[in-house]
Structure formats: structure tokens, C-alpha cells
Design a protein around this motif. Structure first.
Motif, PDB file in Angstrom:
ATOM      1  N   ALA A 216      -5.634  -9.466  -4.128  1.00  0.00           N
ATOM      2  CA  ALA A 216      -5.538 -10.114  -5.442  1.00  0.00           C
ATOM      3  C   ALA A 216      -4.686  -9.292  -6.403  1.00  0.00           C
ATOM      4  O   ALA A 216      -4.627  -8.060  -6.302  1.00  0.00           O
ATOM      5  N   PRO A 217      -3.997  -9.933  -7.357  1.00  0.00           N
ATOM      6  CA  PRO A 217      -3.275  -9.203  -8.412  1.00  0.00           C
ATOM      7  C   PRO A 217      -4.240  -8.335  -9.217  1.00  0.00           C
ATOM      8  O   PRO A 217      -5.433  -8.616  -9.280  1.00  0.00           O
ATOM      9  N   VAL A 218      -3.720  -7.297  -9.824  1.00  0.00           N
ATOM     10  CA  VAL A 218      -4.536  -6.354 -10.582  1.00  0.00           C
ATOM     11  C   VAL A 218      -4.213  -6.472 -12.070  1.00  0.00           C
ATOM     12  O   VAL A 218      -3.039  -6.401 -12.450  1.00  0.00           O
ATOM     13  N   PRO A 219      -5.219  -6.664 -12.928  1.00  0.00           N
ATOM     14  CA  PRO A 219      -4.953  -6.676 -14.373  1.00  0.00           C
ATOM     15  C   PRO A 219      -4.330  -5.350 -14.795  1.00  0.00           C
ATOM     16  O   PRO A 219      -4.889  -4.290 -14.523  1.00  0.00           O
ATOM     17  N   ALA A 220      -3.179  -5.383 -15.429  1.00  0.00           N
ATOM     18  CA  ALA A 220      -2.453  -4.165 -15.776  1.00  0.00           C
ATOM     19  C   ALA A 220      -3.283  -3.250 -16.663  1.00  0.00           C
ATOM     20  O   ALA A 220      -3.791  -3.665 -17.697  1.00  0.00           O
ATOM     21  N   GLY A 221      -3.436  -1.987 -16.229  1.00  0.00           N
ATOM     22  CA  GLY A 221      -4.109  -0.974 -17.041  1.00  0.00           C
ATOM     23  C   GLY A 221      -5.595  -1.151 -17.198  1.00  0.00           C
ATOM     24  O   GLY A 221      -6.221  -0.457 -17.980  1.00  0.00           O
ATOM     25  N   HIS A 279       1.479  -7.715  -9.588  1.00  0.00           N
ATOM     26  CA  HIS A 279       1.577  -8.244  -8.235  1.00  0.00           C
ATOM     27  C   HIS A 279       2.415  -7.287  -7.397  1.00  0.00           C
ATOM     28  O   HIS A 279       3.399  -6.726  -7.880  1.00  0.00           O
ATOM     29  N   ALA A 280       2.054  -7.102  -6.151  1.00  0.00           N
ATOM     30  CA  ALA A 280       2.821  -6.243  -5.251  1.00  0.00           C
ATOM     31  C   ALA A 280       3.320  -7.059  -4.070  1.00  0.00           C
ATOM     32  O   ALA A 280       2.686  -8.045  -3.660  1.00  0.00           O
ATOM     33  N   PHE A 281       4.441  -6.624  -3.522  1.00  0.00           N
ATOM     34  CA  PHE A 281       5.026  -7.347  -2.387  1.00  0.00           C
ATOM     35  C   PHE A 281       5.918  -6.415  -1.591  1.00  0.00           C
ATOM     36  O   PHE A 281       6.356  -5.363  -2.084  1.00  0.00           O
ATOM     37  N   VAL A 282       6.180  -6.805  -0.354  1.00  0.00           N
ATOM     38  CA  VAL A 282       7.068  -6.062   0.533  1.00  0.00           C
ATOM     39  C   VAL A 282       8.420  -6.743   0.554  1.00  0.00           C
ATOM     40  O   VAL A 282       8.516  -7.957   0.777  1.00  0.00           O
ATOM     41  N   GLU A 283       9.473  -5.969   0.276  1.00  0.00           N
ATOM     42  CA  GLU A 283      10.843  -6.485   0.344  1.00  0.00           C
ATOM     43  C   GLU A 283      11.300  -6.506   1.799  1.00  0.00           C
ATOM     44  O   GLU A 283      11.176  -5.513   2.513  1.00  0.00           O
ATOM     45  N   ARG A 284      11.843  -7.647   2.216  1.00  0.00           N
ATOM     46  CA  ARG A 284      12.289  -7.800   3.597  1.00  0.00           C
ATOM     47  C   ARG A 284      13.804  -7.716   3.743  1.00  0.00           C
ATOM     48  O   ARG A 284      14.317  -7.619   4.852  1.00  0.00           O
TER      49      ARG A 284
END
Length: 392
Positions: A216-221, A279-284
Motif C-alpha cells: 500500500a502507498p504510505v502517507p508522507a511523513g 508510491h514506490a515502483f520498479v523502473e523497467r
């Protein structure tokens, strides 16, 4: 318990300036009886299901939290589960458990042994801090009706020892700096030994990545304030921070992911979107990106464990000793189920990363694994094999 020797490393060992836990003792704890576990820079604890891998790491973490000043009820939520099943109560219906460790460092090999009463109420009933057979600090429960233990510490002055009460819900070793003046050689030895134990144990990070919470996305800070939590729930937030703070370590993380993730990996990034979440993601490559939520459980655990091995106390939710220079501290990562949900390729890649990281001496790793056959390929790894007959 079978112990396989460590493979020598190419570089010389880290000097004695950095306190390190070299032995964990489970004298009477859960399923363990008179168990002694030697610990090196990279230690893998293995054994069949029910042999006590998780409880061994739980004892290590408990000592670490007590050295950080935590109270017994916060450390042992279910103290009765720590009592060996066959332990019989005395006439006052008291039962308990005993754990300890040895810490090597500038003060020599210092032993800490702790006896805890679990029933009928949770309390410390005895503690001993020794070096070369010399008792530096000793506590004992003298009056069950009072919430204190009687402590005596080495003085070597006009009086051989100093006596005073200490609370029965805290570790006396962690309280020594507040009670010992340091005016005599004996008192200074007590302070040095206690500091060595506290420094080695406080900077412990218990890591058990939970993929279900990492997607899940993380609320910033809002979660962890930029420091990675034990379950790695806020992984996206920490990736956002580490990528900006250290390009070298981030590059090493990306390189590791190429071995631990399916498909091409050119980068791993995190960004804040309009809703304020990270949000985090892997660059392909070629503009293609995979959100963390789409990665497999093994890939997420591999990513989190690799990040832990490549960072340090400033990034992880640990409690280092602020008064001690960072050069004299080392981070110890303890990981239950280190190889859980990892395939053979990921295990080999993580083992190689752990071996190279632990060899430098800044990070130590103690992990419980279901199968340690791959440890032969990890330079400097030592394996402690818990056999049920040897620990019960």
C-alpha cells in the motif's frame, strides 16, 4: 546443537573497539535448556520446525530492548510462554526463565546473565555482570513484598562493593550509568563493562518484512518519520529518502534487485502523488514501471532485506547510543525466517550481499533459516544447527 566453523574472510577482522555480541545463552528459555549459541558477523540459525529458532531470536531481541531501557511487561507480553514447559513451580508457585549473552569489546569479554520470574508476577529476580570471573554487578530478590532487587556493584575502594536497591522491572546493567559514580578504578570498570553491553545490544534491528503491508502507498511523513519500521510497512517512504540521500548505496540496491527481481530493473523509485501518499515502483526501462503492489511476496521481502543491509541506524528504527561515536557502534540485524518466501536465486543473491556487507564490520546479521545448505557459498557465514535433543 551442531556448530559449523566460519569460513575465513579475506580481510582482517574488525578490531575490539566495536562491542559485539559473540554468544547468546538460553539457560532456560521456552524450549531451550543450557543452549549456547556462538554468534559471528553473519550467523544463520537453522533446525527443524519447533527446534527453537524463533525463540532464540526472541531472547536476543528481549535483551536488546531491556538494554534500551524498556520495562519487563513491554518486552515480555506473554512471559509464561518463555518458561520451559517442564519447569516446576517452587513452594511459592514461582516459575521463570534465564537468558544471557557475552559481549566482546574494549573492556574484554563481558558476560550478562538474567533470571526473570514469570509467575505469579513478572519481575527480575537476579542479574549478574561479570568479566574474567570478577562479579561487577549482581542483583537478587531479597524481599518479595517490595518491587525492588538488592544490587551490589564492584567498587574496589574503601569498601569492596556498593549496595543499593534497583527496580525489579528493569535491567540493572542499563541503569548503571545513573547509579555508579566512577570515582574508583573498580567503579570505572563497572561503567566500562556496562557501556560495552549496552552499546552492543541497543543498536539491534529486528526485521520481518510483511509483504501484505508493504504494497500500500504510505502517507508522507506519517509513518516512521523516514525511518524503516521492523515490518517494513513504510518501505516506499524510506526508498524516497534513501534515494535522495546516498546515490552510491541506492546504486548498490538497484544492482541487488537485478538479481532478486524477475524481469529487467533499471531503478527503484518513490514519489509523492496528489493525495499526499508516497508510491514506490520498479523502473523497467523504456518508460515501463511496476508498482510495488504488483511484486511477488519474495521480491518484496528481498527488496526490504537488501535495503536493510545497505543502510544503517540513521535509516532504521533502532535506538543507538547517542553518547557513543558511530565508529564504535555496529548495527545488528536479526531476522526470523530470513529465507521465507525466497526462491533459490534470491537466497543466493541475499547471501552474497549479506556476506559482503557483514565483512566490513559495520553490520552484523543473525538470521533464522529453514535451510542453511547455501551458507557454504556465503563467505564468513557461520551456521548454528539447533537439534531438538540438544536444546530441550
Amino acid at each position: 546443537m551442531t556448530v559449523f566453523p566460519r569460513v575465513p574472510t579475506a580481510e582482517p577482522p574488525v578490531g575490539k573497539d566495536r562491542p559485539q555480541v559473540t554468544e547468546l545463552r538460553l539457560s532456560a528459555f521456552a524450549g531451550h535448556r543450557a543452549a549456547v549459541l556462538p554468534l559471528g558477523p553473519l550467523t544463520l540459525i537453522t533446525g527443524p520446525s519447533g527446534s527453537g529458532k524463533s525463540s532464540a531470536l526472541a531472547a536476543y531481541e528481549a535483551l536488546a530492548r531491556l538494554c534500551a531501557g524498556a520495562e519487563l511487561p513491554d518486552v515480555f507480553a506473554d512471559p509464561v510462554a518463555c518458561v520451559p514447559e517442564r519447569a516446576r513451580a517452587d513452594r511459592q508457585r514461582r516459575r521463570g526463565f534465564r537468558i544471557g549473552c557475552t559481549v566482546d569489546g574494549p573492556a574484554g569479554a563481558v558476560r550478562l546473565d538474567l533470571a526473570v520470574q514469570a509467575e505469579p508476577e513478572l519481575r527480575v529476580v537476579g542479574e549478574r555482570l561479570t568479566r574474567d570471573g570478577l562479579v561487577l554487578l549482581e542483583t537478587a530478590l531479597r524481599d518479595p513484598g517490595r518491587p525492588v532487587v538488592q544490587a551490589a556493584w564492584h567498587t574496589a575502594g574503601s569498601a569492596p562493593v556498593t549496595r543499593a536497591p534497583l527496580p525489579d522491572d528493569r535491567l540493572g546493567t542499563a541503569l548503571v550509568p545513573l547509579r555508579v559514580a566512577g570515582k574508583t578504578d573498580g567503579q570505572r570498570l563497572v561503567l566500562a563493562a556496562a557501556e560495552q553491553v549496552v552499546v552492543a545490544l541497543r543498536s539491534v534491528f529486528a526485521c520481518d518484512p510483511r509483504p501484505s503491508r508493504m504494497r500500500a502507498p504510505v502517507p508522507a511523513g506519517r509513518i516512521g518519520a523516514g525511518r524503516l519500521l521492523s515490518g517494513c510497512d513504510n518501505l516506499a517512504e524510506v526508498l524516497w529518502r534513501t534515494r535522495a540521500e546516498c546515490s552510491v548505496r541506492h546504486g548498490l540496491l538497484v544492482s541487488a534487485l537485478r538479481s532478486g527481481c524477475a524481469g529487467p530493473v533499471t531503478d527503484v523509485r518513490a514519489e509523492e502523488v496528489a493525495d499526499g501518499a508516497v508510491h514506490a515502483f520498479v523502473e523497467r526501462g523504456g518508460g515501463v514501471r511496476t508498482p510495488l503492489g504488483r511484486l511477488g511476496d519474495g521480491e518484496l521481502r528481498f527488496l526490504a532485506l537488501s535495503l536493510v543491509l545497505l543502510t544503517g541506524p540513521g535509516v532504521l528504527a533502532v535506538d543507538p547510543v547517542a553518547e557513543v561515536p558511530q565508529a564504535y557502534q555496529s548495527l545488528t540485524v536479526i531476522a526470523d525466517g530470513l529465507d521465507r518466501r525466497l526462491d533459490a536465486r534470491q537466497v543466493r543473491a541475499l547471501a552474497d550481499l549479506a556476506a559482503r556487507t557483514c565483512e566490513r564490520g559495520h553490520i552484523r546479521l543473525v538470521g533464522a533459516v529453514g535451510d542453511a545448505s547455501w551458507a557454504a557459498d556465503a563467505a564468513g557465514a557461520s551456521v548454528v544447527d539447533l537439534e531438538r535433543d540438544g536444546t530441550t
